[in-house]
Scaffold this motif. Structure first.
Motif, PDB file in Angstrom:
ATOM      1  N   ARG A   5       0.343  -1.457   0.181  1.00 27.45           N
ATOM      2  CA  ARG A   5      -0.480   0.428   0.131  1.00 27.45           C
ATOM      3  C   ARG A   5       0.527   1.139   0.101  1.00 27.45           C
ATOM      4  NH1 ARG A   5      -5.612  -0.348   3.202  1.00 27.45           N
ATOM      5  NH2 ARG A   5      -5.743   1.526   2.229  1.00 27.45           N
ATOM      6  N   GLU A   6       1.069   2.198  -1.182  1.00 24.14           N
ATOM      7  CA  GLU A   6       2.161   2.993  -0.999  1.00 24.14           C
ATOM      8  C   GLU A   6       1.541   3.951  -0.601  1.00 24.14           C
ATOM      9  OE1 GLU A   6       2.076   4.456  -5.576  1.00 24.14           O
ATOM     10  OE2 GLU A   6       0.416   5.753  -5.060  1.00 24.14           O
ATOM     11  N   ASN A   7       0.391   4.121   0.261  1.00 26.29           N
ATOM     12  CA  ASN A   7      -0.303   5.524   1.162  1.00 26.29           C
ATOM     13  C   ASN A   7       0.420   5.236   2.457  1.00 26.29           C
ATOM     14  OD1 ASN A   7      -2.054   4.041   1.477  1.00 26.29           O
ATOM     15  ND2 ASN A   7      -4.038   5.581   1.322  1.00 26.29           N
ATOM     16  N   HIS A   8       0.851   3.754   2.674  1.00 25.23           N
ATOM     17  CA  HIS A   8       0.903   3.205   4.243  1.00 25.23           C
ATOM     18  C   HIS A   8       2.784   3.601   4.015  1.00 25.23           C
ATOM     19  CE1 HIS A   8      -2.646   0.961   5.616  1.00 25.23           C
ATOM     20  NE2 HIS A   8      -3.007   2.010   5.160  1.00 25.23           N
ATOM     21  N   LEU A   9       3.168   4.132   5.335  1.00 29.69           N
ATOM     22  CA  LEU A   9       4.522   3.431   6.401  1.00 29.69           C
ATOM     23  C   LEU A   9       5.284   2.971   7.069  1.00 29.69           C
ATOM     24  CD1 LEU A   9       5.494   8.133   5.430  1.00 29.69           C
ATOM     25  CD2 LEU A   9       6.972   5.938   3.949  1.00 29.69           C
ATOM     26  N   HIS A  10       5.850   2.220   7.252  1.00 31.12           N
ATOM     27  CA  HIS A  10       5.903   1.044   7.467  1.00 31.12           C
ATOM     28  C   HIS A  10       6.750   1.880   9.351  1.00 31.12           C
ATOM     29  CE1 HIS A  10       2.422  -1.883   8.022  1.00 31.12           C
ATOM     30  NE2 HIS A  10       2.882  -2.091   6.328  1.00 31.12           N
ATOM     31  N   VAL A  11       6.383   2.028  10.051  1.00 28.49           N
ATOM     32  CA  VAL A  11       7.908   2.413  11.502  1.00 28.49           C
ATOM     33  C   VAL A  11       8.672   1.462  11.864  1.00 28.49           C
ATOM     34  CG1 VAL A  11       7.553   3.001  13.809  1.00 28.49           C
ATOM     35  CG2 VAL A  11       6.237   3.908  12.558  1.00 28.49           C
ATOM     36  N   GLN A  12       9.812   2.139  11.366  1.00 23.54           N
ATOM     37  CA  GLN A  12      10.767   0.257  11.855  1.00 23.54           C
ATOM     38  C   GLN A  12      11.317   0.137  13.346  1.00 23.54           C
ATOM     39  OE1 GLN A  12      12.317  -1.324   8.606  1.00 23.54           O
ATOM     40  NE2 GLN A  12      10.177   0.062   8.138  1.00 23.54           N
ATOM     41  N   SER A  13       9.942  -0.418  13.745  1.00 24.64           N
ATOM     42  CA  SER A  13       9.874  -0.227  15.494  1.00 24.64           C
ATOM     43  C   SER A  13      11.194  -1.575  15.736  1.00 24.64           C
ATOM     44  CB  SER A  13       8.271  -1.161  15.370  1.00 24.64           C
ATOM     45  OG  SER A  13       7.208  -0.270  15.256  1.00 24.64           O
ATOM     46  N   GLU A  14      11.584  -2.219  15.167  1.00 20.45           N
ATOM     47  CA  GLU A  14      13.419  -2.937  15.198  1.00 20.45           C
ATOM     48  C   GLU A  14      14.321  -2.076  15.876  1.00 20.45           C
ATOM     49  OE1 GLU A  14      11.166  -3.791  12.719  1.00 20.45           O
ATOM     50  OE2 GLU A  14      11.114  -5.813  12.404  1.00 20.45           O
ATOM     51  N   THR A  15      13.915  -1.238  15.338  1.00 24.29           N
ATOM     52  CA  THR A  15      15.379  -0.692  15.696  1.00 24.29           C
ATOM     53  C   THR A  15      14.864   1.194  16.110  1.00 24.29           C
ATOM     54  OG1 THR A  15      15.221   0.874  13.358  1.00 24.29           O
ATOM     55  CG2 THR A  15      16.767  -1.265  13.517  1.00 24.29           C
ATOM     56  N   VAL A  16      13.893   1.940  15.859  1.00 29.99           N
ATOM     57  CA  VAL A  16      13.584   3.009  16.331  1.00 29.99           C
ATOM     58  C   VAL A  16      11.485   2.940  17.553  1.00 29.99           C
ATOM     59  CG1 VAL A  16      12.457   4.254  14.296  1.00 29.99           C
ATOM     60  CG2 VAL A  16      13.073   5.605  16.041  1.00 29.99           C
ATOM     61  N   LEU A  17      11.638   3.445  18.130  1.00 30.55           N
ATOM     62  CA  LEU A  17      10.839   3.847  19.396  1.00 30.55           C
ATOM     63  C   LEU A  17       9.869   4.784  19.043  1.00 30.55           C
ATOM     64  CD1 LEU A  17       8.956   2.931  21.136  1.00 30.55           C
ATOM     65  CD2 LEU A  17       9.883   3.919  22.750  1.00 30.55           C
ATOM     66  N   LEU A  18       9.225   4.680  17.996  1.00 33.81           N
ATOM     67  CA  LEU A  18       8.601   5.890  16.792  1.00 33.81           C
ATOM     68  C   LEU A  18       7.063   6.436  18.188  1.00 33.81           C
ATOM     69  CD1 LEU A  18       8.755   7.584  13.187  1.00 33.81           C
ATOM     70  CD2 LEU A  18       6.405   7.218  15.139  1.00 33.81           C
ATOM     71  N   GLU A  19       6.913   8.039  18.388  1.00 33.03           N
ATOM     72  CA  GLU A  19       6.283   8.186  18.928  1.00 33.03           C
ATOM     73  C   GLU A  19       4.965   9.502  18.291  1.00 33.03           C
ATOM     74  OE1 GLU A  19       6.161   7.824  23.498  1.00 33.03           O
ATOM     75  OE2 GLU A  19       8.180   8.217  22.551  1.00 33.03           O
ATOM     76  N   VAL A  20       3.417   8.869  18.263  1.00 30.03           N
ATOM     77  CA  VAL A  20       2.824  10.472  17.455  1.00 30.03           C
ATOM     78  C   VAL A  20       2.023  10.759  18.222  1.00 30.03           C
ATOM     79  CG1 VAL A  20       1.808  11.010  15.174  1.00 30.03           C
ATOM     80  CG2 VAL A  20       3.341   9.485  15.427  1.00 30.03           C
ATOM     81  N   LEU A  21       2.597  12.174  19.062  1.00 35.67           N
ATOM     82  CA  LEU A  21       1.861  13.112  20.011  1.00 35.67           C
ATOM     83  C   LEU A  21       1.311  14.267  19.948  1.00 35.67           C
ATOM     84  CD1 LEU A  21       4.928  12.655  22.783  1.00 35.67           C
ATOM     85  CD2 LEU A  21       3.295  11.245  22.543  1.00 35.67           C
ATOM     86  N   ASP A  22       0.145  14.440  20.747  1.00 41.50           N
ATOM     87  CA  ASP A  22      -1.062  15.346  20.374  1.00 41.50           C
ATOM     88  C   ASP A  22       0.104  16.224  21.635  1.00 41.50           C
ATOM     89  OD1 ASP A  22      -1.867  15.573  22.937  1.00 41.50           O
ATOM     90  OD2 ASP A  22      -3.764  14.062  22.430  1.00 41.50           O
ATOM     91  N   GLU A  23      -1.161  17.737  21.603  1.00 40.49           N
ATOM     92  CA  GLU A  23      -0.457  18.722  21.706  1.00 40.49           C
ATOM     93  C   GLU A  23      -0.014  18.847  24.055  1.00 40.49           C
ATOM     94  OE1 GLU A  23      -2.157  22.080  20.855  1.00 40.49           O
ATOM     95  OE2 GLU A  23      -2.281  22.386  18.541  1.00 40.49           O
ATOM     96  N   GLN A  24      -1.374  17.497  24.186  1.00 41.29           N
ATOM     97  CA  GLN A  24      -0.699  17.453  25.553  1.00 41.29           C
ATOM     98  C   GLN A  24      -0.274  16.002  26.152  1.00 41.29           C
ATOM     99  OE1 GLN A  24      -4.235  17.915  24.051  1.00 41.29           O
ATOM    100  NE2 GLN A  24      -4.071  20.192  24.862  1.00 41.29           N
TER     101      GLN A  24
END
Ligand SMILES: [Zn+2]
Length: 436
Positions: free
Chosen positions: A261-280
């Motif tokens: 799916r070209e509109n999906h980017l898979h986070v490379q969780s094996e090497t990085v912990l990626l968080e997406v945080l809201d303003e709070q």
């Protein structure tokens, strides 16, 4: 390492998360024991020996900003790098505002980085015997200069591709769009890697000139956010798709485009912990946009715990390709690439640039927000626009904007590349946007 990655991409999210937290524990222990900066920061956030590290406790750790990293300098370095992490390496980023950040990483972290690079090629089923062309900015200004660039015997180093590959060639971004197009036709590669902004200009030029490199199979997009309209443009111009990668220079790969799916980017969780945080500071749910905060899991030389890379991303739902790796649906620009309206609203603007060429002979464009009411449109053109063309262009742009901005046009020879080597289509000069 590649076998491990082949396996873990199919793990369920819970299992991936568990593995991440195991690695995170080791990283935190190391940071607390060998870096006074982190010992103090962790203690202040309520971390202590023997505590349970879970989502709740982790979320108490403050986000580390780029200015903090710049100010801390060597205080973030570990004096005691475990032997199996190998040697230290330095990475310098120019920074989008010209303010450099110095990052130190290790052999081990670099090895993981290369493994993810190979995973990207495998996911996209790239033919390693093909000819690979690269157009990018190089550290040294005398490298791979036009008109011929530089020919290379293989794709990359032996450690990334530990097997024979086809030939490669590279060209400096100092080449004009016309020089790039000419080079591309002469080299006629199977694969082309470049920045999305450059790609848009190049594809537009080639489309107008009817230039289609006949061997081209796929374009790789790196280092900047890829606007959906550039995918359409490249497909229409050259008949090929784009494989997108989300990376940042300080850390490397953060997410790779899903093979299915070209509109999906898979986070490379094996090497990085990626968080997406809201303003709070809470984790965003699917469909929500928040700021990207990352923790590279294998950099023990200079741990970056909850580092805000400066991007925003939209969280996606679990992908139906079967991979358990989290999904980002879109990575959006930096704050300086956001348009601010007088009521404090903020947008990633779109100017309907695919129609520009139908209106007037515009080669490149860049919009700059000068005030809450006024935009400046910088245009590189083949000839000055007539007053009628300016009026039509202005009217077209206004249909895309949330409020009726005043728009002035100025004419330039070439749109300058930012300190980070990027061609930005929109820059805000608003320093302190009004609160929402
Ligand atoms: Zn997927």
């Amino acid at each position: 390492m590649q076998h491990r990655l082949q396996d873990s991409q199919w793990w369920r999210p819970e299992r991936l998360r568990q593995a991440q937290f195991e690695q995170l524990k080791a990283l935190l222990r190391h940071a607390a024991a060998t870096i006074p900066f982190y010992a103090e920061r962790l203690q202040q956030a309520g971390f202590h020996r023997g505590m349970v590290l879970d989502e709740a406790s982790w979320s108490q750790l403050p986000v580390l900003t780029r200015p903090e990293v710049q100010a801390a300098g060597n205080k973030l370095l570990s004096k005691d790098l475990p032997e199996h992490h190998g040697r230290r390496h330095e990475i310098r980023t120019s920074g989008s505002t010209g303010q450099p950040v110095r990052i130190v990483t290790s052999d081990l972290a670099q090895t993981w980085f290369r493994a993810v690079g190979l995973r990207e090629a495998l996911w996209q089923q790239r033919d390693f015997s093909g000819f690979f062309a690269v157009i990018r900015k190089f550290e040294r200004s005398d490298m791979a200069l036009p008109p011929d660039g530089e020919d290379l015997p293989r794709w990359g180093d032996q450690r990334t591709y530990p097997f024979p590959t086809g030939k490669a060639a590279r060209l400096s971004l100092l080449a004009s769009v016309a020089q790039q197009a000419d080079w591309l036709m002469r080299k006629n590669p199977h694969y082309l890697l470049t920045y999305p902004s450059n790609l848009a200009a190049l594809a537009q030029y080639c489309g107008d000139a009817g230039m289609r490199p006949s061997n081209l199979r796929q374009v790789l997009s790196i280092a900047e956010l890829l606007p959906p309209e550039t995918r359409t443009l490249v497909r229409e111009t050259w008949g090929v798709s784009i494989a997108d990668v989300y990376s940042c220079k300080e850390i490397g790969y953060l997410a790779l485009q899903c093979p299915a799916r070209e509109n999906h980017l898979h986070v490379q969780s094996e090497t990085v912990l990626l968080e997406v945080l809201d303003e709070q500071g809470r984790a965003c749910r699917p469909g929500e946009v928040g700021r990207v905060v990352v923790t590279p899991l294998f950099n023990f030389a200079m741990p970056l715990l909850r580092y805000a890379v400066g991007d925003y991303a939209k969280v996606g739902a679990l992908c139906d390709c079967g991979r358990g790796l989290p999904v980002l649906e879109q990575v959006q620009g930096r704050v300086r690439n956001m348009l601010t309206t007088p009521d404090g609203g903020r947008y990633w603007p779109s100017f309907g640039s695919r129609r520009f060429r139908e209106i007037a002979p515009i080669r490149q464009h860049q919009f700059v927000q000068k005030s809450l009411q006024r935009l400046q449109g910088r245009l590189a053109v083949e000839r000055p626009l007539t007053p009628e063309e300016e009026t039509t262009l202005r009217a077209h742009i206004l249909t895309r904007l949330p409020i009726p901005f005043e728009i002035d046009f100025v004419y330039v020879d070439e749109i300058p590349i930012s300190a980070a080597g990027k061609l930005e289509n929109f820059i805000s000069e608003i320093d302190n946007p009004p609160p929402r």
